[in-house]
Write a protein that holds these residues in place. Structure first.
Motif, PDB file in Angstrom:
ATOM      1  N   VAL A  15      -4.613  -2.832   1.867  1.00  0.00           N
ATOM      2  CA  VAL A  15      -4.514  -1.378   1.781  1.00  0.00           C
ATOM      3  C   VAL A  15      -4.299  -0.811   3.182  1.00  0.00           C
ATOM      4  O   VAL A  15      -3.467   0.087   3.391  1.00  0.00           O
ATOM      5  CB  VAL A  15      -5.775  -0.774   1.141  1.00  0.00           C
ATOM      6  N   ASP A  16      -5.054  -1.332   4.161  1.00  0.00           N
ATOM      7  CA  ASP A  16      -4.887  -0.892   5.550  1.00  0.00           C
ATOM      8  C   ASP A  16      -3.450  -1.111   6.017  1.00  0.00           C
ATOM      9  O   ASP A  16      -2.863  -0.263   6.703  1.00  0.00           O
ATOM     10  CB  ASP A  16      -5.831  -1.666   6.475  1.00  0.00           C
ATOM     11  N   ASP A  66      -7.118   4.003  -7.684  1.00  0.00           N
ATOM     12  CA  ASP A  66      -6.146   3.269  -8.498  1.00  0.00           C
ATOM     13  C   ASP A  66      -5.411   2.239  -7.657  1.00  0.00           C
ATOM     14  O   ASP A  66      -5.129   1.132  -8.123  1.00  0.00           O
ATOM     15  CB  ASP A  66      -5.147   4.237  -9.128  1.00  0.00           C
ATOM     16  N   LEU A  67      -5.080   2.609  -6.428  1.00  0.00           N
ATOM     17  CA  LEU A  67      -4.394   1.675  -5.541  1.00  0.00           C
ATOM     18  C   LEU A  67      -5.268   0.455  -5.283  1.00  0.00           C
ATOM     19  O   LEU A  67      -4.809  -0.683  -5.383  1.00  0.00           O
ATOM     20  CB  LEU A  67      -4.050   2.369  -4.208  1.00  0.00           C
ATOM     21  N   SER A  68      -6.505   0.699  -4.952  1.00  0.00           N
ATOM     22  CA  SER A  68      -7.418  -0.398  -4.619  1.00  0.00           C
ATOM     23  C   SER A  68      -7.714  -1.295  -5.811  1.00  0.00           C
ATOM     24  O   SER A  68      -8.099  -2.457  -5.642  1.00  0.00           O
ATOM     25  CB  SER A  68      -8.736   0.166  -4.074  1.00  0.00           C
ATOM     26  N   ALA A  69      -7.518  -0.747  -7.024  1.00  0.00           N
ATOM     27  CA  ALA A  69      -7.817  -1.524  -8.226  1.00  0.00           C
ATOM     28  C   ALA A  69      -6.641  -2.374  -8.699  1.00  0.00           C
ATOM     29  O   ALA A  69      -6.807  -3.225  -9.579  1.00  0.00           O
ATOM     30  CB  ALA A  69      -8.240  -0.578  -9.358  1.00  0.00           C
ATOM     31  N   LEU A  70      -5.480  -2.166  -8.104  1.00  0.00           N
ATOM     32  CA  LEU A  70      -4.329  -2.973  -8.496  1.00  0.00           C
ATOM     33  C   LEU A  70      -4.609  -4.446  -8.209  1.00  0.00           C
ATOM     34  O   LEU A  70      -5.266  -4.778  -7.220  1.00  0.00           O
ATOM     35  CB  LEU A  70      -3.078  -2.530  -7.730  1.00  0.00           C
ATOM     36  N   PRO A  71      -4.117  -5.350  -9.045  1.00  0.00           N
ATOM     37  CA  PRO A  71      -4.381  -6.785  -8.850  1.00  0.00           C
ATOM     38  C   PRO A  71      -4.019  -7.275  -7.457  1.00  0.00           C
ATOM     39  O   PRO A  71      -4.737  -8.085  -6.870  1.00  0.00           O
ATOM     40  CB  PRO A  71      -3.514  -7.442  -9.926  1.00  0.00           C
ATOM     41  N   GLN A  72      -2.894  -6.762  -6.911  1.00  0.00           N
ATOM     42  CA  GLN A  72      -2.461  -7.235  -5.597  1.00  0.00           C
ATOM     43  C   GLN A  72      -3.272  -6.644  -4.444  1.00  0.00           C
ATOM     44  O   GLN A  72      -3.133  -7.064  -3.302  1.00  0.00           O
ATOM     45  CB  GLN A  72      -0.970  -6.942  -5.385  1.00  0.00           C
ATOM     46  N   LYS A 131     -10.052  -0.639   7.361  1.00  0.00           N
ATOM     47  CA  LYS A 131     -10.077   0.369   8.422  1.00  0.00           C
ATOM     48  C   LYS A 131      -9.946   1.775   7.869  1.00  0.00           C
ATOM     49  O   LYS A 131     -10.494   2.726   8.411  1.00  0.00           O
ATOM     50  CB  LYS A 131      -8.941   0.068   9.401  1.00  0.00           C
ATOM     51  N   TYR A 132      -9.207   1.924   6.769  1.00  0.00           N
ATOM     52  CA  TYR A 132      -8.912   3.249   6.234  1.00  0.00           C
ATOM     53  C   TYR A 132      -9.600   3.470   4.897  1.00  0.00           C
ATOM     54  O   TYR A 132      -9.927   2.521   4.179  1.00  0.00           O
ATOM     55  CB  TYR A 132      -7.401   3.425   6.046  1.00  0.00           C
ATOM     56  N   GLY A 133      -9.782   4.762   4.561  1.00  0.00           N
ATOM     57  CA  GLY A 133     -10.411   5.127   3.305  1.00  0.00           C
ATOM     58  C   GLY A 133      -9.577   6.111   2.529  1.00  0.00           C
ATOM     59  O   GLY A 133      -8.390   6.315   2.800  1.00  0.00           O
ATOM     60  N   GLU A 134     -10.203   6.781   1.572  1.00  0.00           N
ATOM     61  CA  GLU A 134      -9.485   7.675   0.664  1.00  0.00           C
ATOM     62  C   GLU A 134      -8.813   8.821   1.398  1.00  0.00           C
ATOM     63  O   GLU A 134      -7.659   9.171   1.105  1.00  0.00           O
ATOM     64  CB  GLU A 134     -10.453   8.211  -0.387  1.00  0.00           C
ATOM     65  N   ALA A 135      -9.506   9.437   2.353  1.00  0.00           N
ATOM     66  CA  ALA A 135      -8.926  10.573   3.070  1.00  0.00           C
ATOM     67  C   ALA A 135      -7.659  10.160   3.818  1.00  0.00           C
ATOM     68  O   ALA A 135      -6.660  10.895   3.847  1.00  0.00           O
ATOM     69  CB  ALA A 135      -9.951  11.155   4.045  1.00  0.00           C
ATOM     70  N   TYR A 150       3.810   3.251  -4.782  1.00  0.00           N
ATOM     71  CA  TYR A 150       2.371   3.397  -4.551  1.00  0.00           C
ATOM     72  C   TYR A 150       1.915   4.826  -4.227  1.00  0.00           C
ATOM     73  O   TYR A 150       0.761   5.163  -4.492  1.00  0.00           O
ATOM     74  CB  TYR A 150       1.953   2.489  -3.388  1.00  0.00           C
ATOM     75  N   VAL A 151       2.803   5.666  -3.653  1.00  0.00           N
ATOM     76  CA  VAL A 151       2.310   6.949  -3.139  1.00  0.00           C
ATOM     77  C   VAL A 151       1.827   7.896  -4.230  1.00  0.00           C
ATOM     78  O   VAL A 151       1.130   8.864  -3.942  1.00  0.00           O
ATOM     79  CB  VAL A 151       3.389   7.647  -2.281  1.00  0.00           C
ATOM     80  N   GLY A 152       2.177   7.630  -5.490  1.00  0.00           N
ATOM     81  CA  GLY A 152       1.694   8.478  -6.572  1.00  0.00           C
ATOM     82  C   GLY A 152       0.312   8.102  -7.070  1.00  0.00           C
ATOM     83  O   GLY A 152      -0.256   8.786  -7.921  1.00  0.00           O
TER      84      GLY A 152
END
Length: 335
Positions: free
Chosen positions: A79-80, A65-71, A11-15, A58-60
């Motif tokens: 992510v949503d 990078d967040l989306s690429a984390l294994p989890q 539902k959400y993206g980079e912005a 995660y906020v840093g």
């Protein structure tokens, strides 16, 4: 120009992520577990386990990078979920500053309502709260003498100042009624309302290393198990004397505040309830022996032998302790 990364399914993206993570950077909830935040918001539980599963982990990170984390890789809905938790938490957190702009708003203050709901006295002294030495010094410098003063001050500053550690943890626990965390800082008994003398004394005793606890319990007549007896022998006598002095001083302070609790205990003893049974709620033979021995100076008890309960491992895991004020004192004795 950098290409914006978006989720093909989520539902959400980079912005969206950049907006929420920048806003959350000043939140008092940065080090609160995501699972607790989700539960407080009545949302689906955070699926990743671990003590480090907190927003600050995660906020840093950038969205990529967040989306690429294994989890998170290949799981845009996760992510949503993270973004939703942070956004909804901010929605709860942000009204504090505006709400406290008018003194008359106190009657609608959510934390003060939680005080009433949990039957936590607003005038509970800050010196009896198990905070780090640094946080205690800060509270003293700001003339924060009671829990109410702490809560109102902390809420009012939350919009402009990044606070951390036990300062943030205590405010978060009061805001969201996190009973387990409250019990780390206040003499609170999860599952019951109000603050309690027994738990207050336990906070003081448990701040000291196990070897000092065992040695003091032995001095009070406890029959130690082999493991605790071995620990007790490693304690330095000077450290034991210093610790015992601090514990006795704090006991006097707690008893002074909890006069009603003490009177209730006396009535139960008059009705035939053993003092040891009242302390058994702690499920910790070492701590119980020390507390019951200390309380003998403040209660009229039937003539009996000195408590000699044999120390054994707790039947269930006690709440994890964070470094509190009393722990900061105790660390002075560790070598």
């Amino acid at each position: 120009m950098e290409t914006q990364i978006t989720s093909t399914v989520g539902k959400y993206g980079e912005a969206d992520w950049n907006k929420v993570r920048l806003s959350f950077a000043s939140s008092i909830m940065m080090d609160t577990s995501l699972s607790s935040l989700a539960q407080n918001l009545d949302m689906a539980d955070w699926p990743i386990e671990g003590a480090d599963e907190v927003p600050s982990k995660y906020v840093g990170l950038s969205f990529g990078d967040l989306s690429a984390l294994p989890q998170f890789a290949g799981q845009p809905k996760r992510v949503d979920q993270l973004i939703s938790i942070l956004r909804e938490t901010l929605a709860f957190d942000e009204p504090f500053g505006e709400m406290l702009s008018d003194v008359t708003a106190e009657k609608d203050n959510p934390i003060l309502k939680n005080f009433a709901k949990l039957e936590i006295p607003e005038d509970f002294p800050m010196p009896l709260v198990a905070l780090t030495a640094e946080t205690r010094a800060y509270c003293t410098s700001e003339s924060l003498g009671t829990l109410k003063e702490f809560a109102l001050f902390a809420q009012n500053m939350a919009q402009n100042v990044v606070v951390g550690g036990d300062f943030r943890a205590l405010l978060n626990a009061l805001s969201h009624i996190d009973e387990r965390t409250l019990a780390m800082y206040l003499p609170y008994r999860p599952g019951q309302r109000g603050l309690h003398l027994i738990e207050g004394l336990a906070l003081t005793v448990r701040a000291f290393p196990p070897e000092i606890q065992a040695h003091i319990a032995h001095e009070f007549g406890a029959r130690l198990g082999p493991e605790d007896a071995a620990r007790a022998k490693t304690a330095r006598l000077e450290d034991v004397r210093n610790a015992r002095g601090i514990i006795e001083q704090q006991t006097a302070s707690y008893v002074e505040f909890f006069q009603d609790d003490l009177a209730s205990m006396q009535q139960q003893i008059n009705d035939g309830v053993a003092l040891g049974r009242l302390a058994a709620v702690l499920n910790d033979a070492i701590v119980e022996t020390i507390i019951t021995s200390l309380l003998r100076a403040y209660l009229n008890l039937p003539v009996s032998k000195t408590p000699t309960r044999t120390s054994t491992p707790p039947a269930f895991e006690t709440p994890p302790r964070r470094g509190g004020f009393f722990a900061a004192i105790a660390r002075l004795f560790k070598k």
